[in-house]
Design a protein around this motif. Structure first.
Motif, PDB file in Angstrom:
ATOM      1  N   VAL A  27      19.741  -6.983  -8.228  1.00  0.00           N
ATOM      2  CA  VAL A  27      18.351  -7.228  -7.819  1.00  0.00           C
ATOM      3  C   VAL A  27      17.401  -6.760  -8.911  1.00  0.00           C
ATOM      4  O   VAL A  27      16.416  -7.444  -9.219  1.00  0.00           O
ATOM      5  N   ASP A  28      17.688  -5.618  -9.526  1.00  0.00           N
ATOM      6  CA  ASP A  28      16.853  -5.138 -10.633  1.00  0.00           C
ATOM      7  C   ASP A  28      16.811  -6.179 -11.751  1.00  0.00           C
ATOM      8  O   ASP A  28      15.757  -6.450 -12.325  1.00  0.00           O
ATOM      9  N   PHE A  29      17.972  -6.782 -12.067  1.00  0.00           N
ATOM     10  CA  PHE A  29      18.017  -7.831 -13.084  1.00  0.00           C
ATOM     11  C   PHE A  29      17.119  -9.003 -12.691  1.00  0.00           C
ATOM     12  O   PHE A  29      16.332  -9.501 -13.503  1.00  0.00           O
ATOM     13  N   LEU A  30      17.212  -9.461 -11.445  1.00  0.00           N
ATOM     14  CA  LEU A  30      16.412 -10.605 -11.005  1.00  0.00           C
ATOM     15  C   LEU A  30      14.919 -10.289 -10.999  1.00  0.00           C
ATOM     16  O   LEU A  30      14.097 -11.165 -11.263  1.00  0.00           O
ATOM     17  N   VAL A  51      20.480 -18.349 -14.794  1.00  0.00           N
ATOM     18  CA  VAL A  51      21.180 -17.283 -14.078  1.00  0.00           C
ATOM     19  C   VAL A  51      22.210 -17.857 -13.113  1.00  0.00           C
ATOM     20  O   VAL A  51      22.151 -19.032 -12.750  1.00  0.00           O
ATOM     21  N   VAL A  52      23.124 -16.997 -12.702  1.00  0.00           N
ATOM     22  CA  VAL A  52      23.983 -17.290 -11.563  1.00  0.00           C
ATOM     23  C   VAL A  52      23.778 -16.136 -10.591  1.00  0.00           C
ATOM     24  O   VAL A  52      23.787 -14.966 -10.986  1.00  0.00           O
ATOM     25  N   VAL A  53      23.546 -16.476  -9.324  1.00  0.00           N
ATOM     26  CA  VAL A  53      23.302 -15.484  -8.287  1.00  0.00           C
ATOM     27  C   VAL A  53      24.294 -15.719  -7.152  1.00  0.00           C
ATOM     28  O   VAL A  53      24.346 -16.814  -6.594  1.00  0.00           O
ATOM     29  N   ARG A  54      25.099 -14.714  -6.837  1.00  0.00           N
ATOM     30  CA  ARG A  54      25.976 -14.778  -5.663  1.00  0.00           C
ATOM     31  C   ARG A  54      25.218 -14.095  -4.531  1.00  0.00           C
ATOM     32  O   ARG A  54      24.705 -12.996  -4.697  1.00  0.00           O
ATOM     33  N   TYR A  55      25.140 -14.805  -3.390  1.00  0.00           N
ATOM     34  CA  TYR A  55      24.401 -14.243  -2.264  1.00  0.00           C
ATOM     35  C   TYR A  55      25.124 -14.544  -0.961  1.00  0.00           C
ATOM     36  O   TYR A  55      25.862 -15.516  -0.844  1.00  0.00           O
ATOM     37  N   ALA A  56      24.915 -13.653   0.015  1.00  0.00           N
ATOM     38  CA  ALA A  56      25.547 -13.785   1.322  1.00  0.00           C
ATOM     39  C   ALA A  56      24.840 -14.871   2.123  1.00  0.00           C
ATOM     40  O   ALA A  56      23.616 -14.986   2.096  1.00  0.00           O
ATOM     41  N   GLY A  61      18.510 -28.922  -6.518  1.00  0.00           N
ATOM     42  CA  GLY A  61      17.198 -28.554  -6.003  1.00  0.00           C
ATOM     43  C   GLY A  61      17.001 -27.052  -5.973  1.00  0.00           C
ATOM     44  O   GLY A  61      17.866 -26.277  -6.387  1.00  0.00           O
ATOM     45  N   ALA A  62      15.847 -26.650  -5.472  1.00  0.00           N
ATOM     46  CA  ALA A  62      15.497 -25.236  -5.444  1.00  0.00           C
ATOM     47  C   ALA A  62      16.260 -24.501  -4.350  1.00  0.00           C
ATOM     48  O   ALA A  62      16.416 -24.999  -3.239  1.00  0.00           O
ATOM     49  N   VAL A  63      16.737 -23.303  -4.687  1.00  0.00           N
ATOM     50  CA  VAL A  63      17.432 -22.435  -3.738  1.00  0.00           C
ATOM     51  C   VAL A  63      16.660 -21.129  -3.671  1.00  0.00           C
ATOM     52  O   VAL A  63      16.479 -20.463  -4.688  1.00  0.00           O
ATOM     53  N   GLU A  64      16.207 -20.772  -2.483  1.00  0.00           N
ATOM     54  CA  GLU A  64      15.505 -19.512  -2.286  1.00  0.00           C
ATOM     55  C   GLU A  64      16.519 -18.449  -1.869  1.00  0.00           C
ATOM     56  O   GLU A  64      17.289 -18.660  -0.933  1.00  0.00           O
ATOM     57  N   VAL A  65      16.505 -17.336  -2.569  1.00  0.00           N
ATOM     58  CA  VAL A  65      17.452 -16.253  -2.314  1.00  0.00           C
ATOM     59  C   VAL A  65      16.665 -14.990  -1.998  1.00  0.00           C
ATOM     60  O   VAL A  65      15.836 -14.560  -2.801  1.00  0.00           O
ATOM     61  N   HIS A  66      16.927 -14.404  -0.835  1.00  0.00           N
ATOM     62  CA  HIS A  66      16.288 -13.139  -0.474  1.00  0.00           C
ATOM     63  C   HIS A  66      17.039 -11.997  -1.157  1.00  0.00           C
ATOM     64  O   HIS A  66      18.276 -11.995  -1.191  1.00  0.00           O
ATOM     65  N   PHE A  67      16.307 -11.046  -1.689  1.00  0.00           N
ATOM     66  CA  PHE A  67      16.942  -9.937  -2.385  1.00  0.00           C
ATOM     67  C   PHE A  67      17.914  -9.170  -1.490  1.00  0.00           C
ATOM     68  O   PHE A  67      18.905  -8.635  -1.980  1.00  0.00           O
ATOM     69  N   ALA A 112      25.540 -10.292  -6.361  1.00  0.00           N
ATOM     70  CA  ALA A 112      25.666 -10.134  -7.809  1.00  0.00           C
ATOM     71  C   ALA A 112      24.751 -11.147  -8.496  1.00  0.00           C
ATOM     72  O   ALA A 112      24.424 -12.183  -7.920  1.00  0.00           O
ATOM     73  N   ALA A 113      24.355 -10.836  -9.721  1.00  0.00           N
ATOM     74  CA  ALA A 113      23.533 -11.756 -10.513  1.00  0.00           C
ATOM     75  C   ALA A 113      23.680 -11.408 -11.980  1.00  0.00           C
ATOM     76  O   ALA A 113      23.852 -10.234 -12.327  1.00  0.00           O
TER      77      ALA A 113
END
Length: 84
Positions: free
Chosen positions: A7-10, A19-24, A55-61, A66-67
């Motif tokens: 999250v600090d990185f993002l 970027v690549v963001v893995r999220y639940a 398209g756009a993907v919204e990711v909540h912190f 991982a990112a």
């Protein structure tokens, strides 16, 4: 995982960074987690937006696992002509 290194990185990465963001996924989803690969296009106090090919993907912190930054996408390959 607010306050995690991912999250600090993002929060700190410049917009436009690839970027690549893995999220639940939400609790009702069977898959558990997924990835978003693309450009970091927006950021708020609670999440970020990754502009992917689909398209756009919204990711909540709070759902970030991982990112990391990734290199630019490779150039498209030229098509070969059939022999004969």
């Amino acid at each position: 995982m607010i306050g995690s290194p991912a999250v600090d990185f993002l929060r700190d990465a410049p917009l436009g960074t690839r970027v690549v963001v893995r999220y639940a996924l939400p609790d009702d989803a069977e898959a558990g987690a997924t990835d978003a690969l693309g450009e970091l296009s927006a950021r708020t106090a609670t999440g970020c937006t990754v502009e992917t090919k689909r398209g756009a993907v919204e990711v909540h912190f709070t759902s970030v696992i991982a990112a990391k930054p990734v290199p630019p996408a490779p150039a498209p390959r030229t098509r070969r002509r059939p022999v004969g």
